[in-house]
Design an enzyme around this catalytic site. Structure first.
Site, PDB file in Angstrom:
ATOM      1  N   GLU A   1       3.604  -5.077  12.283  1.00 43.31           N
ATOM      2  CA  GLU A   1       2.639  -3.968  11.980  1.00 43.31           C
ATOM      3  C   GLU A   1       1.615  -4.474  11.219  1.00 43.31           C
ATOM      4  O   GLU A   1       1.781  -4.735  10.109  1.00 43.31           O
ATOM      5  CB  GLU A   1       3.064  -2.739  11.610  1.00 43.31           C
ATOM      6  CG  GLU A   1       4.161  -2.089  12.333  1.00 43.31           C
ATOM      7  CD  GLU A   1       5.045  -0.885  11.942  1.00 43.31           C
ATOM      8  OE1 GLU A   1       4.984  -0.649  10.676  1.00 43.31           O
ATOM      9  OE2 GLU A   1       6.009  -0.516  12.589  1.00 43.31           O
TER      10      GLU A   1
ATOM     11  N   CYS B   1      -3.230   1.434   6.351  1.00 40.63           N
ATOM     12  CA  CYS B   1      -3.778   0.564   7.643  1.00 40.63           C
ATOM     13  C   CYS B   1      -4.250   1.510   8.689  1.00 40.63           C
ATOM     14  O   CYS B   1      -4.768   0.892   9.473  1.00 40.63           O
ATOM     15  CB  CYS B   1      -2.204   0.006   8.173  1.00 40.63           C
ATOM     16  SG  CYS B   1      -1.055   1.151   8.454  1.00 40.63           S
TER      17      CYS B   1
ATOM     18  N   ASN C   1       0.666  -1.229   0.115  1.00 45.81           N
ATOM     19  CA  ASN C   1      -0.048   0.070  -0.043  1.00 45.81           C
ATOM     20  C   ASN C   1       0.977   1.211  -0.013  1.00 45.81           C
ATOM     21  O   ASN C   1       0.407   2.376  -0.522  1.00 45.81           O
ATOM     22  CB  ASN C   1      -1.146  -0.075   0.939  1.00 45.81           C
ATOM     23  CG  ASN C   1      -0.243  -0.267   2.506  1.00 45.81           C
ATOM     24  OD1 ASN C   1       0.588  -0.685   2.677  1.00 45.81           O
ATOM     25  ND2 ASN C   1      -0.796   0.562   3.652  1.00 45.81           N
TER      26      ASN C   1
ATOM     27  N   GLU D   1       7.512   0.425  16.854  1.00 45.75           N
ATOM     28  CA  GLU D   1       8.728   1.131  16.401  1.00 45.75           C
ATOM     29  C   GLU D   1       8.545   2.541  16.372  1.00 45.75           C
ATOM     30  O   GLU D   1       7.431   3.080  16.532  1.00 45.75           O
ATOM     31  CB  GLU D   1       8.962   0.553  14.906  1.00 45.75           C
ATOM     32  CG  GLU D   1       9.082  -0.991  14.827  1.00 45.75           C
ATOM     33  CD  GLU D   1       9.767  -1.773  13.560  1.00 45.75           C
ATOM     34  OE1 GLU D   1      10.626  -0.945  12.897  1.00 45.75           O
ATOM     35  OE2 GLU D   1       9.421  -2.998  13.368  1.00 45.75           O
TER      36      GLU D   1
END
Ligand code: NAD
Length: 486
Positions: A254, A288, A155, A467
């Site tokens: 993630e 996301c 993405n 992160e």
């Protein structure tokens, strides 16, 4: 037609399989080029090259020298800015303006920020007394973790890849990257950039291919990999976690989301609509952190729905290089099938389709692309799959609520926990909400604004670990405590 190669030990290589897969344009369905698929032997070579580079020049570089080299990488990305924009736009079909303002600048920034950060990390030290009264100094040193596997989605290809590669290299690790099969180009281009910036061979490697039974699985199962950082779907994360169990390797994940936006009646309506529209429709909903569930306090509900509908209908799909284009296609016809299955499910579940719901009419040159209409629903039950599962398209369901407690209950009623946006003028309430929403990032009267030094990641099934800033150090370094009797 172009050919995309793997990048191993500082060289573009076809690989041992002699097999290629197609790189299809999401914008018109045409064949953009062909990509050499890496086999198990190529992954072996890439990991071996990364191991050799770790123990060679890269591992022994002083931090300022390493940081300077990463600044050179950022500068080289900027020098080849147009090449990166072109490659990213071809692979994703996204509007060139988005790649210019977001993807490519962030690709460069991801090297700069972590290069600066590792130069400024304080060390921990404690002094104590031994039982006989002698002074004892404890101090902790950080060492690179080793060879890091970086597995990426499609993405935001360059942005999300460099978000991992930047800190990994800054901390002295070497990497083997497996980009998404849908968007292979900028990863290989970054190999050229590494070479030009003087990064030693083997520090950055790229293997192309798919997940199971291909480069993704070969890499994540490889015993020479010390840790795995992954961005992608939750189910893929689960498969990779199983692979990482052999050898007890660390993971940073993630993953997916089903993010809520909560709009209170006292919100600045214009700002809330604008922010929510961006969070639902940006990158054709393939973010996301994007919003797929919108909860609006009842007095504002009708006005909000009408205003968001207007925003959705003002979006213009089209040629990515046309400055008037504000909406790209989905990544592939296959992904469009998945998104359309939710569009159909919504209707079956009794939704009112406020706008969209299908495929837009496109000019014949673009008719083969993965275009889809921005879509808004109301009236679904909270148990509908459309409200519970990540769709990853330009769509949302809007539902009214009557109290703060109800909004919190609805927002948290999900196995995910990536992000939430709260829109209100009551700052006490905003802070209260941030404290109880089960998410890794909570925006107040904003969306997608984040200082890269802050922790990033998801709660529950949206990820493992954080992160960003010093939090990246926790994953990309090992700490050794040194205990000295003085
Ligand atoms: P995906 O999980 O299908 O693929 C991601 C990568 O994993 C690809 O490179 C793929 O080839 C590889 N892969 C697939 N199966 C594998 C396996 N068994 N072993 C090793 N590698 C494997 O994800 P996608 O469709 O490319 O991306 C969309 C997803 O990514 C969405 O769920 C989205 O929410 C998530 N995402 C999350 C974040 C975040 O920061 N939380 C950011 C972007 C995207």
């Amino acid at each position: 037609m172009r050919t995309v190669l793997n990048f191993i030990d500082g060289h573009p290589v076809a690989g041992s399989l002699g097999r290629m897969f197609d790189n299809i344009s999401p914008g018109d369905g045409s064949l953009l080029g062909r990509v050499y698929e890496a086999g198990a032997d190529d992954v072996d070579q890439a990991v071996a090259a990364a191991r050799a580079a770790l123990h060679g020049h890269w591992g022994s570089l002083d931090i300022p020298e390493r940081a300077a080299m990463l600044h050179a990488v950022a500068a080289e990305i900027e020098r080849r800015f147009d090449d990166f924009v072109e490659a990213e736009v071809a692979d994703t079909g996204k509007p060139a303006s988005l790649a210019r303002h977001l993807d490519i600048p962030r690709g460069a920034a991801n090297f700069r920020i972590f290069a600066d950060m590792v130069r400024n990390v304080p060390a921990e030290s404690f002094e104590m007394r031994a039982p006989d009264g002698a002074r004892v100094l404890n101090y902790a040193i950080r060492r690179p973790k080793g060879v890091i596997a970086v597995v990426c989605p499609w993405n935001l290809p360059l942005l999300l890849m460099t978000w991992k590669v930047g800190p990994a290299l800054a901390c002295g690790n070497t990497v083997v990257v497996k980009p998404s099969e849908e968007t292979p180009s900028t990863a290989t281009l970054l190999g050229e950039v590494m070479k030009a910036a003087g990064v030693p061979d083997g520090v950055y490697n790229v293997v192309h291919g798919f997940g199971p039974g291909s480069a993704g699985e070969f890499l994540t199962r490889h015993p020479g990999v010390d840790a795995i950082t992954f961005t992608g779907e939750t189910t893929t994360g689960s498969a990779i976690m199983k692979a990482a169990a052999d050898g007890v390797r660390g993971v940073s994940f993630e993953l997916g989301g089903k993010n809520p936006a909560i709009v209170f009646a006292d919100a600045d309506l214009e700002a809330a609509v604008e922010g929510t529209a961006r969070s639902v429709f940006a990158n054709c909903g393939q973010v996301c952190l994007g919003t797929e569930r919108v909860y609006v306090e009842r007095p504002l509900f009708d006005r909000f729905v009408a205003a968001l509908k207007q925003r959705a209908e003002a979006l213009r799909p089209g040629d990515p290089h046309d400055p008037g284009t504000s909406l790209g296609p989905l990544i592939s016809r296959q992904h469009r099938e998945k998104v359309l299955s939710y569009y159909r499910q919504a209707v079956e579940d009794g939704a009112e389709v406020v706008t969209g719901g299908g495929i837009p009419a496109m000019p014949s040159a673009l008719a083969g692309g993965a275009w889809i209409q921005p879509t808004i629903w109301t009236g679904l039950d909270d148990s509908s799959r459309v409200v519970r599962e990540e769709i990853f398209g330009p769509c949302c369901h809007i539902r009214p609520f009557d109290s703060e407690a109800e909004a919190v209950r609805l927002a948290n009623d999900t196995p995910y926990g990536l992000a939430a946006a709260v829109w209100t003028r009551d700052l006490s309430r905003a802070h209260r909400m941030a404290g109880v929403l089960n998410v890794g990032i909570c925006w107040i009267n904003s969306w997608f604004l984040r200082d890269l030094r802050t922790p990033f990641g998801g709660a529950r099934q949206s990820g493992i670990g954080r992160e960003g800033g010093v939090h990246s150090l926790e994953f990309y370094t090992e700490l050794t405590n040194v205990c000295v009797r003085l």
